[in-house]
Design a protein around this motif. Structure first.
Motif, PDB file in Angstrom:
ATOM      1  N   MET A  37      37.349 -64.574-136.319  1.00  0.00           N
ATOM      2  CA  MET A  37      38.518 -65.397-135.988  1.00  0.00           C
ATOM      3  C   MET A  37      38.050 -66.786-135.626  1.00  0.00           C
ATOM      4  SD  MET A  37      39.263 -63.725-132.244  1.00  0.00           S
ATOM      5  CE  MET A  37      38.614 -62.130-132.789  1.00  0.00           C
ATOM      6  N   SER A  38      38.891 -67.770-135.827  1.00  0.00           N
ATOM      7  CA  SER A  38      38.577 -69.125-135.385  1.00  0.00           C
ATOM      8  C   SER A  38      38.693 -69.198-133.872  1.00  0.00           C
ATOM      9  CB  SER A  38      39.532 -70.130-136.027  1.00  0.00           C
ATOM     10  OG  SER A  38      39.371 -70.168-137.422  1.00  0.00           O
ATOM     11  N   LEU A  39      37.781 -69.911-133.264  1.00  0.00           N
ATOM     12  CA  LEU A  39      37.842 -70.211-131.844  1.00  0.00           C
ATOM     13  C   LEU A  39      38.273 -71.665-131.702  1.00  0.00           C
ATOM     14  CD1 LEU A  39      34.523 -68.496-130.731  1.00  0.00           C
ATOM     15  CD2 LEU A  39      36.859 -67.661-130.361  1.00  0.00           C
ATOM     16  N   HIS A  40      39.255 -71.898-130.823  1.00  0.00           N
ATOM     17  CA  HIS A  40      39.833 -73.227-130.679  1.00  0.00           C
ATOM     18  C   HIS A  40      39.624 -73.743-129.252  1.00  0.00           C
ATOM     19  CE1 HIS A  40      41.694 -73.032-134.616  1.00  0.00           C
ATOM     20  NE2 HIS A  40      42.155 -71.832-134.327  1.00  0.00           N
ATOM     21  N   PRO A  41      39.681 -75.053-129.059  1.00  0.00           N
ATOM     22  CA  PRO A  41      39.528 -75.602-127.708  1.00  0.00           C
ATOM     23  C   PRO A  41      40.496 -74.950-126.723  1.00  0.00           C
ATOM     24  CG  PRO A  41      39.435 -77.363-129.321  1.00  0.00           C
ATOM     25  CD  PRO A  41      39.814 -76.114-130.081  1.00  0.00           C
ATOM     26  N   GLY A  42      39.938 -74.506-125.613  1.00  0.00           N
ATOM     27  CA  GLY A  42      40.728 -73.830-124.593  1.00  0.00           C
ATOM     28  C   GLY A  42      40.688 -72.321-124.677  1.00  0.00           C
ATOM     29  N   ASP A  43      40.243 -71.755-125.798  1.00  0.00           N
ATOM     30  CA  ASP A  43      40.035 -70.308-125.847  1.00  0.00           C
ATOM     31  C   ASP A  43      38.934 -69.929-124.862  1.00  0.00           C
ATOM     32  OD1 ASP A  43      41.913 -70.070-127.844  1.00  0.00           O
ATOM     33  OD2 ASP A  43      40.458 -69.764-129.461  1.00  0.00           O
ATOM     34  N   ILE A  44      39.051 -68.737-124.301  1.00  0.00           N
ATOM     35  CA  ILE A  44      38.057 -68.255-123.335  1.00  0.00           C
ATOM     36  C   ILE A  44      37.487 -66.921-123.817  1.00  0.00           C
ATOM     37  CG2 ILE A  44      37.697 -67.397-120.986  1.00  0.00           C
ATOM     38  CD1 ILE A  44      39.753 -69.372-120.006  1.00  0.00           C
ATOM     39  N   ILE A  45      36.180 -66.813-123.774  1.00  0.00           N
ATOM     40  CA  ILE A  45      35.509 -65.531-123.990  1.00  0.00           C
ATOM     41  C   ILE A  45      35.044 -65.014-122.639  1.00  0.00           C
ATOM     42  CG2 ILE A  45      33.610 -64.323-125.112  1.00  0.00           C
ATOM     43  CD1 ILE A  45      33.595 -66.470-127.267  1.00  0.00           C
ATOM     44  N   ALA A  46      35.565 -63.857-122.227  1.00  0.00           N
ATOM     45  CA  ALA A  46      35.108 -63.173-121.012  1.00  0.00           C
ATOM     46  C   ALA A  46      33.986 -62.231-121.430  1.00  0.00           C
ATOM     47  CB  ALA A  46      36.255 -62.428-120.353  1.00  0.00           C
ATOM     48  N   THR A  47      32.793 -62.458-120.909  1.00  0.00           N
ATOM     49  CA  THR A  47      31.569 -61.932-121.519  1.00  0.00           C
ATOM     50  C   THR A  47      31.111 -60.571-121.006  1.00  0.00           C
ATOM     51  OG1 THR A  47      30.297 -63.245-119.933  1.00  0.00           O
ATOM     52  CG2 THR A  47      30.736 -64.236-122.076  1.00  0.00           C
ATOM     53  N   GLY A  48      31.945 -59.864-120.258  1.00  0.00           N
ATOM     54  CA  GLY A  48      31.570 -58.546-119.777  1.00  0.00           C
ATOM     55  C   GLY A  48      31.216 -58.557-118.301  1.00  0.00           C
ATOM     56  N   THR A  49      31.084 -57.375-117.740  1.00  0.00           N
ATOM     57  CA  THR A  49      30.887 -57.243-116.298  1.00  0.00           C
ATOM     58  C   THR A  49      29.682 -56.357-115.984  1.00  0.00           C
ATOM     59  OG1 THR A  49      32.146 -56.909-114.232  1.00  0.00           O
ATOM     60  CG2 THR A  49      32.264 -55.152-115.865  1.00  0.00           C
ATOM     61  N   PRO A  50      28.978 -56.637-114.886  1.00  0.00           N
ATOM     62  CA  PRO A  50      27.856 -55.771-114.493  1.00  0.00           C
ATOM     63  C   PRO A  50      28.339 -54.493-113.822  1.00  0.00           C
ATOM     64  CG  PRO A  50      28.111 -57.552-112.920  1.00  0.00           C
ATOM     65  CD  PRO A  50      29.107 -57.809-114.008  1.00  0.00           C
ATOM     66  N   ALA A  51      27.391 -53.644-113.461  1.00  0.00           N
ATOM     67  CA  ALA A  51      27.702 -52.382-112.791  1.00  0.00           C
ATOM     68  C   ALA A  51      28.401 -52.639-111.461  1.00  0.00           C
ATOM     69  CB  ALA A  51      26.421 -51.584-112.566  1.00  0.00           C
ATOM     70  N   GLY A  52      29.100 -51.598-110.991  1.00  0.00           N
ATOM     71  CA  GLY A  52      29.751 -51.663-109.695  1.00  0.00           C
ATOM     72  C   GLY A  52      31.261 -51.669-109.757  1.00  0.00           C
ATOM     73  N   VAL A  53      31.833 -51.429-110.939  1.00  0.00           N
ATOM     74  CA  VAL A  53      33.287 -51.346-111.024  1.00  0.00           C
ATOM     75  C   VAL A  53      33.747 -50.048-110.364  1.00  0.00           C
ATOM     76  CG1 VAL A  53      33.339 -52.738-113.115  1.00  0.00           C
ATOM     77  CG2 VAL A  53      33.257 -50.244-113.314  1.00  0.00           C
ATOM     78  N   GLY A  54      35.014 -50.031-109.946  1.00  0.00           N
ATOM     79  CA  GLY A  54      35.522 -48.865-109.230  1.00  0.00           C
ATOM     80  C   GLY A  54      35.440 -47.583-110.028  1.00  0.00           C
ATOM     81  N   ILE A  63      34.774 -58.994-123.952  1.00  0.00           N
ATOM     82  CA  ILE A  63      33.667 -58.218-124.500  1.00  0.00           C
ATOM     83  C   ILE A  63      33.435 -57.004-123.602  1.00  0.00           C
ATOM     84  CG2 ILE A  63      31.283 -58.262-125.274  1.00  0.00           C
ATOM     85  CD1 ILE A  63      33.134 -60.251-126.749  1.00  0.00           C
ATOM     86  N   GLY A  64      33.491 -55.821-124.194  1.00  0.00           N
ATOM     87  CA  GLY A  64      33.322 -54.592-123.428  1.00  0.00           C
ATOM     88  C   GLY A  64      31.889 -54.104-123.403  1.00  0.00           C
ATOM     89  N   LEU A  65      31.518 -53.459-122.302  1.00  0.00           N
ATOM     90  CA  LEU A  65      30.195 -52.817-122.169  1.00  0.00           C
ATOM     91  C   LEU A  65      29.055 -53.753-122.554  1.00  0.00           C
ATOM     92  CD1 LEU A  65      30.818 -49.212-123.554  1.00  0.00           C
ATOM     93  CD2 LEU A  65      30.488 -49.884-121.176  1.00  0.00           C
ATOM     94  N   ASN A  66      29.065 -54.958-121.991  1.00  0.00           N
ATOM     95  CA  ASN A  66      28.053 -55.935-122.382  1.00  0.00           C
ATOM     96  C   ASN A  66      26.935 -56.100-121.362  1.00  0.00           C
ATOM     97  OD1 ASN A  66      26.973 -57.784-124.246  1.00  0.00           O
ATOM     98  ND2 ASN A  66      27.818 -59.509-123.090  1.00  0.00           N
ATOM     99  N   TYR A  67      26.898 -55.263-120.336  1.00  0.00           N
ATOM    100  CA  TYR A  67      25.779 -55.264-119.391  1.00  0.00           C
ATOM    101  C   TYR A  67      25.115 -53.900-119.449  1.00  0.00           C
ATOM    102  CZ  TYR A  67      26.985 -59.706-117.140  1.00  0.00           C
ATOM    103  OH  TYR A  67      27.221 -61.041-116.881  1.00  0.00           O
ATOM    104  N   ARG A  68      23.802 -53.899-119.472  1.00  0.00           N
ATOM    105  CA  ARG A  68      23.068 -52.644-119.603  1.00  0.00           C
ATOM    106  C   ARG A  68      23.379 -51.698-118.442  1.00  0.00           C
ATOM    107  NH1 ARG A  68      20.006 -56.857-121.361  1.00  0.00           N
ATOM    108  NH2 ARG A  68      19.308 -56.714-123.530  1.00  0.00           N
ATOM    109  N   ASP A  69      23.430 -52.252-117.212  1.00  0.00           N
ATOM    110  CA  ASP A  69      23.678 -51.371-116.066  1.00  0.00           C
ATOM    111  C   ASP A  69      25.105 -50.832-116.068  1.00  0.00           C
ATOM    112  OD1 ASP A  69      24.907 -53.777-115.334  1.00  0.00           O
ATOM    113  OD2 ASP A  69      23.890 -53.951-113.399  1.00  0.00           O
ATOM    114  N   HIS A  70      26.053 -51.609-116.593  1.00  0.00           N
ATOM    115  CA  HIS A  70      27.441 -51.133-116.674  1.00  0.00           C
ATOM    116  C   HIS A  70      27.570 -50.027-117.715  1.00  0.00           C
ATOM    117  CE1 HIS A  70      31.716 -50.953-116.525  1.00  0.00           C
ATOM    118  NE2 HIS A  70      31.931 -51.630-117.644  1.00  0.00           N
ATOM    119  N   ALA A  71      26.862 -50.159-118.844  1.00  0.00           N
ATOM    120  CA  ALA A  71      26.872 -49.084-119.835  1.00  0.00           C
ATOM    121  C   ALA A  71      26.300 -47.800-119.243  1.00  0.00           C
ATOM    122  CB  ALA A  71      26.090 -49.506-121.075  1.00  0.00           C
ATOM    123  N   ARG A  72      25.248 -47.948-118.430  1.00  0.00           N
ATOM    124  CA  ARG A  72      24.646 -46.763-117.805  1.00  0.00           C
ATOM    125  C   ARG A  72      25.616 -46.106-116.839  1.00  0.00           C
ATOM    126  NH1 ARG A  72      19.992 -50.113-117.695  1.00  0.00           N
ATOM    127  NH2 ARG A  72      20.346 -50.628-115.502  1.00  0.00           N
TER     128      ARG A  72
END
Length: 281
Positions: free
Chosen positions: A231-248, A76-85
């Motif tokens: 899409m169907s989500l199946h056992p073992g699928d992973i959702i990476a939910t986004g990152t907060p501010a502070g990326v390079g 999931i992209g741009l899912n933290y308010r501070d990261h979007a800023r």
């Protein structure tokens, strides 16, 4: 419970972290931390086992990714308010979905390798949601019942490939070693509220990210339900939910990783990762 996979790359065994922090071998009970073993029934069977009756795994043993047979990694992209800023972008009206190739998956302490011609390698600490029960077109009220547990994902990114090579984010997200996962799969009963988890990342001992999942634009339950519409989500699928501010990429000027650096990152209750960066052989 805190579940792990231990051993050499590609031949990992299932394990359980006991109350003293020792890894116990689950190989006599299950074949892997995967598939049906991630269901409520499968996890209950593991939980009913007395760890004292299981063999102890040597402390220095390598930890692999904490989930096996992962079908897909949905990011999931741009899912933290501070990261979007910091990216100087408007908050999305709906979740932004992209994928990481499963060939990018490595263990939580394995080296991160820079592919040839990589210029702008960046870091992103993220809460990973591990699916335990198939989800198709569910609503948010049902969503957390489909979760096996949570883990740490580092969404390592090559920003030039992501942003400057035709607009396909997956290009910059899927290089080999760009998805450290683990150290533990922490079952959902141990995570009281996935929207109240501090998460952080250091580069060479310098704190770069210091956030909290409370700052998500779209929460965990909403994300699971939303993705399941497409899409169907199946056992073992992973959702990476986004990152907060502070990326390079967000610094002025940007600060990107170089070979020979050390990343440490963690989420409260989910453990820590530590990786060295290096050029690919």
């Amino acid at each position: 419970m805190k579940l792990v996979r231990w051993g050499n790359t590609g031949t990992e065994h299932p394990g359980l972290l006991d109350e003293s922090g020792q890894i116990r071998d689950l190989s006599s009970l299950i074949d892997d931390i995967a598939g049906a073993n991630l269901s409520d029934e499968g996890l209950a069977r593991i939980a009913a086992t007395d760890p004292a009756n299981l063999p102890i795994v040597a402390a220095q043993t390598r930890l692999g990714p904490c989930v096996g047979a992962i079908g897909k990694i949905i990011c999931i992209g741009l899912n933290y308010r501070d990261h979007a800023r910091e990216a100087k972008l408007a908050e999305p009206k709906e979740p932004i979905i992209f994928f990481k190739a499963t060939s990018a998956i490595i263990g939580p302490h394995d080296p991160i390798e820079f592919p040839a011609n990589a210029e702008k390698v960046d870091w992103e600490v993220e809460l990973g949601v591990v699916i335990g029960k198939t989800a198709r077109r569910i609503n948010p009220a049902q969503a957390l019942d489909h979760v096996a547990g949570y883990c740490i994902v580092n969404d390592v990114s090559e920003r030039a490939w992501q942003m400057e090579r035709g607009g396909q984010w997956d290009k910059g997200k899927s290089a080999d070693t760009f998805a450290p996962i683990g150290p533990w799969l922490v079952t959902r009963d141990e995570v009281t509220d996935p929207q109240r988890l501090p998460l952080w990342l250091d580069v060479d001992g310098v704190r770069r990210q210091d956030g909290n999942t409370a700052d998500m634009i779209f929460g965990v339950a909403e994300l699971i339900a939303y993705v399941s519409q497409f899409m169907s989500l199946h056992p073992g699928d992973i959702i990476a939910t986004g990152t907060p501010a502070g990326v390079g990429m967000g610094f002025a000027p940007p600060v990107y990783l170089q070979p020979g650096q050390t990343l440490q990152l963690g989420i409260q209750g989910l453990g820590t990762q530590q990786n060295r960066t290096q050029s690919a052989a």
